[in-house]
Design an enzyme around this catalytic site. Structure first.
Site, PDB file in Angstrom:
ATOM      1  N   TYR A 149      -1.885  -0.186  10.183  1.00  0.00           N
ATOM      2  CA  TYR A 149      -1.950  -0.593   8.779  1.00  0.00           C
ATOM      3  C   TYR A 149      -0.672  -0.164   8.044  1.00  0.00           C
ATOM      4  O   TYR A 149      -0.067  -0.957   7.319  1.00  0.00           O
ATOM      5  CB  TYR A 149      -3.178   0.031   8.113  1.00  0.00           C
ATOM      6  CG  TYR A 149      -3.386  -0.390   6.675  1.00  0.00           C
ATOM      7  CD1 TYR A 149      -3.867  -1.665   6.371  1.00  0.00           C
ATOM      8  CD2 TYR A 149      -3.112   0.476   5.626  1.00  0.00           C
ATOM      9  CE1 TYR A 149      -4.057  -2.056   5.049  1.00  0.00           C
ATOM     10  CE2 TYR A 149      -3.308   0.094   4.309  1.00  0.00           C
ATOM     11  CZ  TYR A 149      -3.779  -1.173   4.027  1.00  0.00           C
ATOM     12  OH  TYR A 149      -3.962  -1.559   2.725  1.00  0.00           O
ATOM     13  N   SER A 190       0.849  -1.192   0.000  1.00  0.00           N
ATOM     14  CA  SER A 190       0.000   0.000   0.000  1.00  0.00           C
ATOM     15  C   SER A 190       0.879   1.234   0.000  1.00  0.00           C
ATOM     16  O   SER A 190       1.970   1.234   0.587  1.00  0.00           O
ATOM     17  CB  SER A 190      -0.898   0.024   1.242  1.00  0.00           C
ATOM     18  OG  SER A 190      -1.612   1.255   1.316  1.00  0.00           O
TER      19      SER A 190
END
Length: 267
Positions: free
Chosen positions: A142, A129
């Site tokens: 995250y 990501s």
């Protein structure tokens, strides 16, 4: 002969888009899900696999190899979102996120390497990501789990060079998928000192996903990488400003970049 591809988390979102794009290009594709019975109408087989359960990983990999006698491409796409003030996220949820986003891909890689070494070829694509390039407020766990996978890939690919096995990262920005529905949200507590700022950030994150790019863009990027003889270490796929944010982090002083992020999230 067509290449055989395994996509973890291939039942929806980015994984599904990649799988459907690849079968149009005559690849043999297998996706996975914890609940494959829910996806009987999938255009490619969905096998049972939970990245937090190593037995299911080994069983599914062996099933594909027994049927196809090879495994050319593995796409570590299964992942989980998590939001919240780090102080208020239960330790169990932090560990659960790392089990899915970091340890799960490691175990998938370990399961497929013997076959790839045997055939002296293979490509492993880790879907990370853009959030893994920076510590984002209320997405810190995250960011950390995806950032850890980015660094792991850098080391792993050097260890695999002698076996003619390639590994790369693909870091997507915001795409229009159902990831927001499936991620863990630390609750907005009435008495929390973070209530206002976390609530504002949560709304902004959901808006980004709702207005995200078409996941077919990721599918096209992955297809291009598969057809590249010597893939790069890192790929970024997304809106220009999302990719440019990584460049800014590299060239700006830390505190200036931090201020940009805080202004963006209205903190």
């Amino acid at each position: 002969m067509s290449k055989v591809v395994l996509i973890t988390g291939g039942s929806s979102g980015i994984g599904k888009s990649i799988g459907e794009f690849l079968i149009e290009k005559n690849f043999t594709v297998y996706g996975t899900s914890r609940n494959p019975d829910k996806y009987k109408d999938s255009r490619f087989p969905i096998l049972a696999l939970d990245v937090k359960d190593n037995n299911t990983i080994v069983n599914t990999v062996n099933t594909i190899i027994e049927k196809e006698d090879k495994l050319d491409v593995v796409i570590n796409n299964a992942g989980a979102g998590i939001t919240g003030p780090i102080e208020e996220i239960p330790e169990e949820e932090i560990k659960n996120n790392f089990d899915t986003n970091f340890f799960g891909p490691i175990n998938v890689i370990k399961a497929v390497l013997p076959q790839m070494r045997k055939q002296q070829s293979g490509l492993i694509i880790n879907i990370t990501s853009i959030a893994g390039y920076m510590g984002l407020p209320y997405r810190g766990i995250y960011s950390a789990s995806k950032g850890a996978l980015e660094l792991l890939t850098e080391a792993f690919r050097m260890e695999l060079k002698g076996f003619n096995i390639n590994m790369t990262n693909v870091a997507p920005g915001d795409f229009a998928t159902n990831i927001a529905a499936g991620r863990y949200h630390a609750p907005l507590l009435e008495d929390s000192p973070y209530k206002k700022s976390y609530g504002n950030t949560l709304s902004l994150m959901d808006e980004h996903v709702d207005n995200g790019s078409n996941p077919n863009i990721m599918a096209q990027a992955v297809y291009k990488i598969i057809n590249t003889n010597n893939p790069k270490v890192h790929y970024k796929v997304g809106e220009f400003m999302q990719k440019f944010s990584i460049v800014l982090k590299r060239i700006l002083p830390d505190k200036v970049y931090e201020k940009l992020l805080m202004n963006h999230y209205k903190l």
